[in-house]
Design an enzyme around this catalytic site. Structure first.
Site, short mmCIF file in Angstrom:
data_model
loop_
_atom_site.label_atom_id
_atom_site.label_comp_id
_atom_site.label_asym_id
_atom_site.label_seq_id
_atom_site.Cartn_x
_atom_site.Cartn_y
_atom_site.Cartn_z
N CYS A 148 8.81 63.47 106.27
CA CYS A 148 7.59 64.10 105.79
C CYS A 148 6.97 65.00 106.86
CB CYS A 148 6.58 63.04 105.36
SG CYS A 148 7.10 62.03 103.97
N ALA A 178 12.37 51.01 98.90
CA ALA A 178 13.19 51.91 98.10
C ALA A 178 14.46 51.20 97.65
CB ALA A 178 13.54 53.16 98.91
N SER A 179 14.91 51.51 96.45
CA SER A 179 16.01 50.76 95.85
C SER A 179 17.35 51.00 96.52
CB SER A 179 16.11 51.09 94.35
OG SER A 179 16.34 52.48 94.17
N GLU A 217 0.48 58.02 102.25
CA GLU A 217 1.10 59.04 103.11
C GLU A 217 2.18 59.67 102.26
OE1 GLU A 217 3.93 60.67 104.88
OE2 GLU A 217 4.20 59.01 106.28
N GLY A 276 5.49 58.07 100.26
CA GLY A 276 6.44 58.58 99.27
C GLY A 276 6.01 59.91 98.72
#
Length: 453
Positions: A261, A155-156, A227, A205
């Site tokens: 999640c 992730a950025s 996932e 994500g």
């Protein structure tokens, strides 16, 4: 690419993004590294993985602080995440030999029929910010030990974590280019996926991101493990230990700022114990401390960014406008940083965000149901199917209900969690494939049949 501390909204560091030429070079090096790495004896790969676990433990404070500053995880939980990464290294260092051992099959006298588990090549891992070390290590530990090489698109907002993970593998003694972090935007992901030298992809994500990756990978006939999101039910039946359910439920919803999640998101409570549970649940939730994530006594830090906090608040406001009742929380905290309070919604009408969307933050949706059958129905109404938690004093009843829940992971009298020893993954809109345990190391191998006359 800039990392910003969500607790202060101040920039931490700026990183130069990789270009398309940089990516081409990384893929080329990965493909070359694979040819040698695949021939490295499994015992040597296991030894290096054990080294990685030792290095993680020796650098716990440094890596945990980096994680906390980049995405806001409370420091005590960040340290626990590093230890869990070391654990998954320990697990595959010990058990990968058994997991990857050849399997013999019945065959005519004088012949041999068996299955081998061979590596497939470079694997692209597209990972999220919420567990920036654990999500990567639960992929990398089994996949690298199976003989594959890894390309990480993190992730950025956690570029420092991405580079630190690469550094851990280098320090552990892994050959150069067996694991590489790519500091790239989403625009370049398809370039990697479409490259013939990259043989598979795994993504943790959002649903849309998973659909995009699956579509590209499918067009190019490449294996994927996804996932995705979750809206996990936390079912409290009429014979549950209410004190334990309320205490665990508060933590299950709000750990990691509710940004998980597999966090408990929809609390489905039997009418016979609804009032008792709700009172205790509110008390437990309100007892959690929201504040500076570098404070070891803080339970809930900031949301990972101001934008994410604002999106969460919009979902709460829309739900309240639709008729949901706000019991506690519900307004961004009046302080610097992306802080949102622990929040509880009840009397939730169908069709509002608190009913049918994933709320990725410290917001609990509580539903009253009349019967066990209604609880199962409500739990299964979600398009997601990642995890579930069921609370009952009758273990046989808990197992019976678990069998009826549409999820990949179901836990009775405990919160939903991942563990290196058991398979992890979801169904429906929560994705497909499994990570961890034996299943996890066999997702990215060639299950090769060998028949010898």
């Amino acid at each position: 690419m800039q990392a910003v501390d969500p607790a202060t909204t101040e920039p931490i560091a700026t990183y130069e993004e990789d270009t398309a030429d940089d990516v081409e070079g990384a893929i080329s090096r990965a493909a070359d590294a694979f040819e040698e790495w695949r021939e490295t004896p499994l015992r040597e790969r296991q030894k290096l993985l054990a080294n990685a676990g030792d290095i993680l433990r020796s650098r716990t404070d440094e890596l945990a602080e980096l994680m906390t500053h980049e995405m806001g995880k409370p420091i005590s939980q960040a340290r626990a995440e590093i230890e869990k990464c070391a654990w998954v290294c320990d697990h595959y260092a010990e058990f990968s030999g058994a997991y990857l051992s050849e399997e013999n099959h019945p065959s005519p006298p004088g012949t041999i029929a068996k299955t081998r588990y061979d590596p497939i090549g470079p694997v692209l891992a597209i990972m999220p910010w919420n567990y920036p070390f654990w999500q990567v290590f639960r992929f990398a530990a089994p996949s690298l030990t199976a003989g594959n090489v890894g390309l990480l698109k993190h992730a950025s907002n956690v570029p420092g974590c991405a580079l630190a993970i690469e550094d851990v593998f280098r320090e552990a003694g892994y050959p150069a280019d067996v694991f590489q972090s790519l500091l790239i935007s989403s625009d370049l992901v398809n370039n990697v996926l479409e490259d013939d030298r990259v043989r598979a992809a795994t993504l943790t994500g959002s649903g849309p991101a998973g659909q995009a990756v699956a579509a590209t990978a499918g067009t190019n006939l490449k294996k994927t493990v996804l996932e995705l999101g979750g809206s996990d039910p936390f079912i409290v039946l009429d014979d549950a230990d209410i004190d334990a359910a309320a205490e665990t439920g508060a933590w299950a919803r709000n750990m990691n700022g509710g940004q998980s999640c597999i966090a408990a998101k929809r609390f489905v409570v039997h009418d016979a114990v609804y009032d008792e549970f709700l009172k205790k649940f509110v008390d437990e939730v309100e007892s959690l401390t929201v504040g500076d994530p570098m404070d070891g006594d803080v339970d809930v830090g900031p949301q990972a960014s101001q934008r994410l906090m604002e999106e969460l608040h919009e979902q709460v406001e829309e739900s309240v406008d639709a008729g949901a009742r706000l019991l506690t929380g519900g307004e961004p905290l009046d302080r610097e940083g992306a802080f949102y309070p622990t929040t509880i919604l009840t009397d939730i009408p169908p069709g509002c965000p608190a009913d049918d969307e994933e709320l990725f933050g410290p917001v609990a949706s509580v539903f009253r149901v009349d019967t066990e059958r209604d609880a199962i129905k409500k739990a299964n109404e979600s398009p997601f199917g990642l995890g579930a938690s069921i609370w009952t004093e009758d273990r046989d009843r808990g197992e019976s209900v678990a069998a009826k829940i549409d999820s990949g992971c179901t836990y009775v009298n405990q919160l939903t969690k991942s563990d290196p020893r058991v398979p992890f993954g979801g169904i429906k809109d929560s994705g497909y494939g499994r990570e961890l345990s034996e299943d996890g190391i066999k997702e990215f191998v060639n299950r090769k049949t060998v028949w010898i006359e």
